[in-house]
Scaffold this active site. Structure first.
Site, PDB file in Angstrom:
ATOM      1  N   HIS A 164      -1.802  -5.282   1.362  1.00  0.00           N
ATOM      2  CA  HIS A 164      -3.057  -5.992   1.117  1.00  0.00           C
ATOM      3  C   HIS A 164      -2.716  -7.404   0.676  1.00  0.00           C
ATOM      4  O   HIS A 164      -1.755  -7.609  -0.070  1.00  0.00           O
ATOM      5  CB  HIS A 164      -3.871  -5.309   0.012  1.00  0.00           C
ATOM      6  CG  HIS A 164      -4.997  -6.185  -0.464  1.00  0.00           C
ATOM      7  ND1 HIS A 164      -6.203  -6.248   0.209  1.00  0.00           N
ATOM      8  CD2 HIS A 164      -5.071  -7.075  -1.487  1.00  0.00           C
ATOM      9  CE1 HIS A 164      -6.966  -7.148  -0.401  1.00  0.00           C
ATOM     10  NE2 HIS A 164      -6.314  -7.655  -1.433  1.00  0.00           N
ATOM     11  N   TYR A 178     -12.136  -2.741  -3.501  1.00  0.00           N
ATOM     12  CA  TYR A 178     -12.706  -2.743  -2.147  1.00  0.00           C
ATOM     13  C   TYR A 178     -14.238  -2.720  -2.144  1.00  0.00           C
ATOM     14  O   TYR A 178     -14.840  -2.309  -1.152  1.00  0.00           O
ATOM     15  CB  TYR A 178     -12.154  -1.571  -1.341  1.00  0.00           C
ATOM     16  CG  TYR A 178     -10.749  -1.815  -0.805  1.00  0.00           C
ATOM     17  CD1 TYR A 178     -10.472  -2.910   0.018  1.00  0.00           C
ATOM     18  CD2 TYR A 178      -9.706  -0.938  -1.111  1.00  0.00           C
ATOM     19  CE1 TYR A 178      -9.192  -3.128   0.510  1.00  0.00           C
ATOM     20  CE2 TYR A 178      -8.424  -1.158  -0.616  1.00  0.00           C
ATOM     21  CZ  TYR A 178      -8.178  -2.259   0.197  1.00  0.00           C
ATOM     22  OH  TYR A 178      -6.913  -2.472   0.696  1.00  0.00           O
ATOM     23  N   ASN A 228      -1.892  -0.084   7.257  1.00  0.00           N
ATOM     24  CA  ASN A 228      -1.383  -1.427   7.575  1.00  0.00           C
ATOM     25  C   ASN A 228      -0.532  -2.054   6.469  1.00  0.00           C
ATOM     26  O   ASN A 228      -0.369  -3.268   6.406  1.00  0.00           O
ATOM     27  CB  ASN A 228      -2.523  -2.338   8.036  1.00  0.00           C
ATOM     28  CG  ASN A 228      -3.569  -2.559   6.964  1.00  0.00           C
ATOM     29  OD1 ASN A 228      -3.428  -2.056   5.845  1.00  0.00           O
ATOM     30  ND2 ASN A 228      -4.593  -3.311   7.276  1.00  0.00           N
ATOM     31  N   THR A 240      -5.313  -7.750  10.466  1.00  0.00           N
ATOM     32  CA  THR A 240      -5.692  -6.470   9.859  1.00  0.00           C
ATOM     33  C   THR A 240      -5.238  -5.262  10.683  1.00  0.00           C
ATOM     34  O   THR A 240      -4.728  -4.289  10.137  1.00  0.00           O
ATOM     35  CB  THR A 240      -7.225  -6.424   9.671  1.00  0.00           C
ATOM     36  OG1 THR A 240      -7.614  -7.561   8.891  1.00  0.00           O
ATOM     37  CG2 THR A 240      -7.655  -5.158   8.955  1.00  0.00           C
ATOM     38  N   LYS A 263       0.840  -1.201   0.000  1.00  0.00           N
ATOM     39  CA  LYS A 263       0.000   0.000   0.000  1.00  0.00           C
ATOM     40  C   LYS A 263       0.882   1.261   0.000  1.00  0.00           C
ATOM     41  O   LYS A 263       2.078   1.186   0.274  1.00  0.00           O
ATOM     42  CB  LYS A 263      -0.916  -0.037   1.227  1.00  0.00           C
ATOM     43  CG  LYS A 263      -1.924  -1.194   1.201  1.00  0.00           C
ATOM     44  CD  LYS A 263      -2.846  -1.135   2.416  1.00  0.00           C
ATOM     45  CE  LYS A 263      -3.857  -2.276   2.405  1.00  0.00           C
ATOM     46  NZ  LYS A 263      -4.812  -2.188   3.534  1.00  0.00           N
ATOM     47  N   GLU A 272      -9.352 -10.232  -7.698  1.00  0.00           N
ATOM     48  CA  GLU A 272      -8.450  -9.089  -7.574  1.00  0.00           C
ATOM     49  C   GLU A 272      -7.358  -9.099  -8.648  1.00  0.00           C
ATOM     50  O   GLU A 272      -6.996  -8.041  -9.176  1.00  0.00           O
ATOM     51  CB  GLU A 272      -7.840  -9.064  -6.165  1.00  0.00           C
ATOM     52  CG  GLU A 272      -8.911  -8.762  -5.111  1.00  0.00           C
ATOM     53  CD  GLU A 272      -8.462  -9.066  -3.675  1.00  0.00           C
ATOM     54  OE1 GLU A 272      -7.249  -9.285  -3.458  1.00  0.00           O
ATOM     55  OE2 GLU A 272      -9.330  -9.079  -2.780  1.00  0.00           O
TER      56      GLU A 272
HETATM   57  P1  IDP Z   1      -7.700  -7.109   5.358  1.00  0.00           P
HETATM   58  O1  IDP Z   1      -6.904  -6.071   4.592  1.00  0.00           O
HETATM   59  O2  IDP Z   1      -6.890  -7.689   6.478  1.00  0.00           O
HETATM   60  O3  IDP Z   1      -8.308  -8.159   4.477  1.00  0.00           O
HETATM   61  P2  IDP Z   1     -10.379  -5.970   5.600  1.00  0.00           P
HETATM   62  O4  IDP Z   1     -11.298  -6.188   6.760  1.00  0.00           O
HETATM   63  O5  IDP Z   1     -10.709  -6.641   4.307  1.00  0.00           O
HETATM   64  O6  IDP Z   1      -8.897  -6.340   6.086  1.00  0.00           O
HETATM   65  O7  IDP Z   1     -10.312  -4.409   5.373  1.00  0.00           O
HETATM   66  C1  IDP Z   1      -9.703  -3.871   4.218  1.00  0.00           C
HETATM   67  C2  IDP Z   1      -8.827  -2.711   4.611  1.00  0.00           C
HETATM   68  O8  IDP Z   1      -9.653  -1.665   5.122  1.00  0.00           O
HETATM   69  C3  IDP Z   1      -7.840  -3.003   5.757  1.00  0.00           C
HETATM   70  O9  IDP Z   1      -6.640  -3.597   5.322  1.00  0.00           O
HETATM   71  C4  IDP Z   1      -7.622  -1.622   6.323  1.00  0.00           C
HETATM   72  O10 IDP Z   1      -6.684  -0.906   5.534  1.00  0.00           O
HETATM   73  C5  IDP Z   1      -8.991  -0.971   6.158  1.00  0.00           C
HETATM   74  N1  IDP Z   1      -9.790  -1.085   7.391  1.00  0.00           N
HETATM   75  C6  IDP Z   1     -10.391  -2.201   7.882  1.00  0.00           C
HETATM   76  N2  IDP Z   1     -11.038  -1.948   9.030  1.00  0.00           N
HETATM   77  C7  IDP Z   1     -10.841  -0.621   9.274  1.00  0.00           C
HETATM   78  C8  IDP Z   1     -11.258   0.259  10.318  1.00  0.00           C
HETATM   79  O11 IDP Z   1     -11.946  -0.115  11.273  1.00  0.00           O
HETATM   80  N3  IDP Z   1     -10.858   1.575  10.222  1.00  0.00           N
HETATM   81  C9  IDP Z   1     -10.076   2.017   9.196  1.00  0.00           C
HETATM   82  N4  IDP Z   1      -9.672   1.226   8.191  1.00  0.00           N
HETATM   83  C10 IDP Z   1     -10.036  -0.077   8.229  1.00  0.00           C
HETATM   84 MG    MG Z   2      -9.827  -8.028   3.046  1.00  0.00          MG
END
Ligand code: IDP
Ligand code: MG
Length: 149
Positions: free
Chosen positions: A115, A49, A112, A91, A9, A126
């Protein structure tokens, strides 16, 4: 061989962690078969997304992912989808284990670093969003007979 979709990212690129992250993938024995540096467009980010469109963080997530260059890639290997999720970490980096990319370098769920597709089905979807079929190269790494029995 399983394929998964991975993307460094914008925070990973801006923090100079591109090489570190690629290195972890390589050292595991996984094979990168497609990779580029690009600024993800708004349209691509929204498709990628789409499952999160109703979430309160959706708009800030799209803004972040499109804000600066990212490095999407296709990663191949035995169990690539789940192995890459393990290497990426949970996550929320506050909870990710040390030794994972998120656990070693992050502190905020909105920053984070990486992805990684969550299932084979997501990976296929994807990969098709970010790459055309002819972008994946077919090759073997010389060390593979030392990685696989
Ligand atoms: P993942 O990336 O571990 O699969 P997902 O739940 O699919 O996690 O969420 C996608 C992305 O959205 C996360 O990697 C993170 O960057 C963002 N995200 C997820 N939950 C939150 C939140 O509660 N606040 C802000 N950003 C979030
Ligand atoms: Mg995800």
């Amino acid at each position: 061989m399983e394929q998964t979709f991975v993307m460094i990212k914008p925070d990973g690129v801006q923090r100079g962690l591109t090489g570190e992250i690629i290195s972890r993938i390589e050292r595991k024995g996984l094979r990168i078969v497609a990779m580029r540096m690009c600024q993800v467009t708004d349209e691509t980010a929204r498709r990628h997304y789409a499952e999160h469109v109703e979430k309160p963080f959706f708009n800030s997530l799209i803004e972040f992912i499109t804000s600066s260059p990212a490095v999407p890639m296709i990663v191949e290997g035995a169990g690539a989808v789940s192995v890459m999720r393990t290497i990426a970490g949970a996550t929320d980096p506050k909870e990710s284990l040390v030794g994972t990319i998120r656990g070693d370098f992050g502190l905020d769920v909105g920053r984070n670093l990486i992805h990684s597709a969550d299932s084979l089905e997501s990976a296929k979807r994807e990969i098709a969003i970010h790459f055309t079929e002819d972008e994946a190269v077919l090759y073997e790494r010389a060390e593979e007979r030392w990685v696989y029995e």
